[in-house]
Design a protein around this motif. Structure first.
Motif, mmCIF file in Angstrom:
data_model
loop_
_atom_site.group_PDB
_atom_site.id
_atom_site.type_symbol
_atom_site.label_atom_id
_atom_site.label_comp_id
_atom_site.label_asym_id
_atom_site.label_seq_id
_atom_site.Cartn_x
_atom_site.Cartn_y
_atom_site.Cartn_z
ATOM 1 N N LEU A 164 0.827 -1.219 0.000
ATOM 2 C CA LEU A 164 0.000 0.000 0.000
ATOM 3 C C LEU A 164 0.856 1.262 0.000
ATOM 4 C CD1 LEU A 164 -2.732 -1.113 2.576
ATOM 5 C CD2 LEU A 164 -3.142 -0.563 0.172
ATOM 6 N N ASN A 165 2.123 1.104 0.428
ATOM 7 C CA ASN A 165 3.062 2.231 0.468
ATOM 8 C C ASN A 165 2.481 3.409 1.261
ATOM 9 O OD1 ASN A 165 5.496 3.529 -0.069
ATOM 10 N ND2 ASN A 165 4.740 4.430 -1.991
ATOM 11 N N SER A 166 1.901 3.049 2.410
ATOM 12 C CA SER A 166 1.265 4.059 3.265
ATOM 13 C C SER A 166 1.988 4.104 4.604
ATOM 14 C CB SER A 166 -0.211 3.721 3.470
ATOM 15 O OG SER A 166 -0.763 4.498 4.502
ATOM 16 N N ALA A 167 2.429 5.290 5.001
ATOM 17 C CA ALA A 167 3.155 5.440 6.260
ATOM 18 C C ALA A 167 2.290 5.038 7.446
ATOM 19 C CB ALA A 167 3.621 6.881 6.413
ATOM 20 N N SER A 168 1.008 5.399 7.399
ATOM 21 C CA SER A 168 0.140 5.083 8.533
ATOM 22 C C SER A 168 -0.063 3.577 8.659
ATOM 23 C CB SER A 168 -1.212 5.787 8.379
ATOM 24 O OG SER A 168 -1.868 5.357 7.196
ATOM 25 N N TYR A 169 -0.222 2.868 7.511
ATOM 26 C CA TYR A 169 -0.361 1.410 7.560
ATOM 27 C C TYR A 169 0.933 0.770 8.061
ATOM 28 C CZ TYR A 169 -4.909 1.132 5.197
ATOM 29 O OH TYR A 169 -6.242 1.210 4.884
ATOM 30 N N LEU A 170 2.084 1.262 7.576
ATOM 31 C CA LEU A 170 3.370 0.709 8.002
ATOM 32 C C LEU A 170 3.585 0.918 9.499
ATOM 33 C CD1 LEU A 170 5.642 1.786 5.011
ATOM 34 C CD2 LEU A 170 5.189 -0.580 5.736
ATOM 35 N N GLU A 171 3.290 2.106 9.977
ATOM 36 C CA GLU A 171 3.459 2.399 11.407
ATOM 37 C C GLU A 171 2.575 1.483 12.237
ATOM 38 O OE1 GLU A 171 2.683 4.044 15.277
ATOM 39 O OE2 GLU A 171 1.181 4.010 13.669
ATOM 40 N N ASN A 172 1.344 1.267 11.772
ATOM 41 C CA ASN A 172 0.410 0.419 12.502
ATOM 42 C C ASN A 172 0.865 -1.042 12.494
ATOM 43 O OD1 ASN A 172 -2.390 -1.312 12.344
ATOM 44 N ND2 ASN A 172 -2.583 0.489 13.679
ATOM 45 N N ALA A 173 1.379 -1.509 11.339
ATOM 46 C CA ALA A 173 1.835 -2.906 11.228
ATOM 47 C C ALA A 173 3.066 -3.154 12.092
ATOM 48 C CB ALA A 173 2.132 -3.231 9.769
ATOM 49 N N LEU A 174 4.020 -2.231 12.074
ATOM 50 C CA LEU A 174 5.223 -2.380 12.899
ATOM 51 C C LEU A 174 4.877 -2.339 14.383
ATOM 52 C CD1 LEU A 174 7.683 -0.147 10.836
ATOM 53 C CD2 LEU A 174 7.809 -2.639 11.151
ATOM 54 N N SER A 175 3.927 -1.498 14.742
ATOM 55 C CA SER A 175 3.494 -1.428 16.140
ATOM 56 C C SER A 175 2.911 -2.765 16.573
ATOM 57 C CB SER A 175 2.460 -0.312 16.300
ATOM 58 O OG SER A 175 1.973 -0.257 17.621
ATOM 59 N N LEU A 176 2.147 -3.397 15.665
ATOM 60 C CA LEU A 176 1.569 -4.707 15.976
ATOM 61 C C LEU A 176 2.667 -5.757 16.163
ATOM 62 C CD1 LEU A 176 -0.918 -6.544 16.261
ATOM 63 C CD2 LEU A 176 -0.914 -6.812 13.762
ATOM 64 N N LEU A 177 3.677 -5.731 15.297
ATOM 65 C CA LEU A 177 4.782 -6.687 15.419
ATOM 66 C C LEU A 177 5.540 -6.489 16.726
ATOM 67 C CD1 LEU A 177 6.123 -6.680 11.743
ATOM 68 C CD2 LEU A 177 5.126 -8.639 12.960
ATOM 69 N N LEU A 178 5.727 -5.247 17.126
ATOM 70 C CA LEU A 178 6.403 -4.977 18.397
ATOM 71 C C LEU A 178 5.588 -5.514 19.566
ATOM 72 C CD1 LEU A 178 7.749 -1.331 17.866
ATOM 73 C CD2 LEU A 178 9.100 -3.439 18.028
ATOM 74 N N ASP A 179 4.262 -5.401 19.464
ATOM 75 C CA ASP A 179 3.402 -5.920 20.537
ATOM 76 C C ASP A 179 3.543 -7.438 20.670
ATOM 77 O OD1 ASP A 179 2.424 -3.426 21.184
ATOM 78 O OD2 ASP A 179 0.643 -3.582 19.904
ATOM 79 N N LEU A 180 3.884 -8.095 19.548
ATOM 80 C CA LEU A 180 3.984 -9.561 19.560
ATOM 81 C C LEU A 180 5.374 -10.058 19.947
ATOM 82 C CD1 LEU A 180 1.966 -10.281 16.292
ATOM 83 C CD2 LEU A 180 1.227 -10.719 18.643
ATOM 84 N N SER A 181 6.334 -9.132 20.068
ATOM 85 C CA SER A 181 7.707 -9.532 20.402
ATOM 86 C C SER A 181 7.784 -9.951 21.871
ATOM 87 C CB SER A 181 8.666 -8.368 20.128
ATOM 88 O OG SER A 181 9.963 -8.696 20.571
ATOM 89 N N ASP A 182 8.629 -11.009 22.136
ATOM 90 C CA ASP A 182 8.819 -11.450 23.522
ATOM 91 C C ASP A 182 10.162 -10.991 24.077
ATOM 92 O OD1 ASP A 182 10.421 -13.001 21.967
ATOM 93 O OD2 ASP A 182 9.630 -14.934 22.654
ATOM 94 N N ASP A 183 10.846 -10.102 23.326
ATOM 95 C CA ASP A 183 12.114 -9.549 23.797
ATOM 96 C C ASP A 183 11.823 -8.607 24.963
ATOM 97 O OD1 ASP A 183 14.450 -8.091 24.220
ATOM 98 O OD2 ASP A 183 15.015 -8.145 22.100
ATOM 99 N N PRO A 184 12.454 -8.837 26.135
ATOM 100 C CA PRO A 184 12.186 -7.988 27.315
ATOM 101 C C PRO A 184 12.438 -6.509 27.047
ATOM 102 C CG PRO A 184 13.421 -9.931 27.950
ATOM 103 C CD PRO A 184 13.401 -9.933 26.449
#
Length: 469
Positions: free
Chosen positions: A178-198
């Motif tokens: 989609l080449n959308s900054a808002s979609y990218l920011e939202n997707a990366l935020s979701l991935l960070l939420d799923l990380s188990d790195d302390p």
């Protein structure tokens, strides 16, 4: 947020004066929906619901109401009021099915499934899957992104982290397409939420805390700014109201003063009319008396004189004395008749000249100024008659009592006031020791026409009078 709200409010005010039609109604509904979104962002949920409901009240058909209903559903999700959110989502799905819009149906199915997942309803995964299949067939990238995002949240809540990460990765890939900054920011935020790195978890907690504090501060600032603006508007409205009240008071006082002045003027006019009628009645009475004196008394005296002259056989001296006595009575009766006769004031200067000539005693020099010094056209008829009678009274007094050799009558115009000055060089009199019968008549007549009469005299110093009107 404050600026967004202020702009929306201004837009609503601009639409208030417009004639209501479909376009205006749709515009108002859209602005009210926008205000609901603004208040949802600052977590003012009651106001948000108020504006959403107002927007729904202006919706022309189902398609107009669906965006607002979706926003209401998201608001209830934020408040964990999942049952209300599901009820509204089901209503939207019902409307979408009637429209036969596949992408609209997919979005409604996805929302229903996502809300059902919050309530742990078994159909949740099925509905979300149906939505994703439709979006994939239509190659709806943004819709597919939303579906994978919801799947990721669903599996995370189910404790299936690998599956949640899988869908988060797919969402990230779609965001890149989609080449959308808002979609990218939202997707990366979701991935960070799923990380188990302390460290990542600590970072997320810290950024969430900072973001929350910043949002609270911004909300407070927005509220303060909003309140300041509201107070300014209230002050302006109060000032405007005060100005209006002042205007109303001025109008009321002006109307009251006009009413009072009108009433005073009406009373004054009525009084003037009554005075004029009284003067005219007096003049008519005088004329009637004059006619009767002339017709009855004077003629009867004349008849007696003729009888005495022709019939009596007394001595010549007695006869002559009686005739002289009766002649004197006749002349006085005639004078009374003339004094009370009507006056033709159509040519008032001529009437005054005739009056002076009529009462001009032998051996007396009468001097008058120009009669035209007074603009007689501005003097009402009833006033002219009274002035004539006053001058007549003064001339008669001079003829009978003053023994004057010079009489002066001056006519002076003094703006709105006029004056007649009468004077003679006669023997005068002591004003404290004389009966002022004729002069009292003059004063009474001047009072009746709202004028004034004054005089001065002393023994051996002549007489001077002023008629001011």
């Amino acid at each position: 947020m404050y600026e967004s709200e202020a702009t929306a409010v201004k837009a609503l005010k601009l639409l208030e004066g417009q004639n209501s039609n479909a376009i205006i109604q749709e515009a108002r509904s859209g602005i009210l929906n926008h205000l609901g979104i603004v208040y949802k962002q600052i977590k003012s949920y009651d106001k948000a619901i108020y504006y959403y409901e107002a927007a729904l009240g202006l919706a022309l058909d189902s398609s107009d109401s669906i965006p607002t209903l979706n926003n209401m559903s998201y608001l209830y999700l934020d408040q964990n009021k999942n049952e209300l959110a599901l009820k509204i989502s089901m209503l939207v799905l019902e409307k979408r099915l009637k429209q036969n819009d596949s992408l609209g149906i997919a979005r409604a199915l996805d929302n229903v499934g996502f809300v059902q997942s919050k309530l742990k309803i078994t159909e949740a995964l099925t509905n979300m899957g149906k939505a994703l299949n439709i979006r994939q067939r239509k190659h709806d990238l943004s819709g597919m992104y939303t579906s994978h995002h919801h799947f990721s949240e669903y599996f995370l809540n189910q404790g299936n982290r690998p599956k949640a990460i899988e869908h988060a990765e797919q969402a990230y890939d779609l965001a890149k397409q989609l080449n959308s900054a808002s979609y990218l920011e939202n997707a990366l935020s979701l991935l960070l939420d799923l990380s188990d790195d302390p460290k990542v978890i600590s970072y997320r907690k810290l950024t969430d805390s900072i973001s929350s504090a910043k949002q609270i501060q911004e909300n407070k600032y927005a509220v303060i700014k909003y309140n300041v603006e509201k107070e300014r508007q209230k002050t302006q409205m109060a000032q405007l109201q005060n100005e209006r009240e002042k205007g109303y008071k001025i109008i009321f006082l002006s109307a009251f003063l006009l009413a009072v002045m009108g009433a005073v003027f009406i009373v004054y006019r009525k009084n003037q009319q009554r005075k004029k009628e009284l003067v005219q009645t007096t003049q008519k009475t005088e004329a009637r008396i004059s006619k009767r004196v002339h017709d009855d008394l004077a003629n009867d005296v004349s008849g007696v004189m003729t009888f005495v002259e022709n019939k009596l056989n007394e001595s010549t001296n007695i006869k002559e004395n009686l005739l002289n006595f009766l002649n004197d009575i006749y002349l006085r009766a005639r004078d009374i008749s003339v004094a009370n006769a009507g006056v033709d004031v159509s040519d008032f200067p001529a009437a005054l000249k005739s009056l002076v000539a009529q009462y001009h005693p032998k051996g007396v020099n009468v001097i008058t100024s120009r009669y035209s010094n007074i603009n007689w056209d501005d003097v009402p008829e009833h006033k002219k008659i009274q002035l004539y009678k006053c001058l007549q009274e003064l001339l008669v007094n001079s003829k009978k009592h003053s023994k004057a050799t010079l009489i002066s009558i001056a006519f002076n115009g003094k703006g709105k006031k006029n004056e007649i000055v009468y004077s003679d060089n006669g023997i005068g009199f002591d004003v404290d020791n004389i009966v002022l019968g004729g002069l009292n008549n003059v004063e009474t007549r001047m009072t009746e026409i709202e004028g004034s009469f004054s005089f001065e005299s002393d023994e051996g110093k002549g007489f001077k009078a002023s008629l001011l009107f």
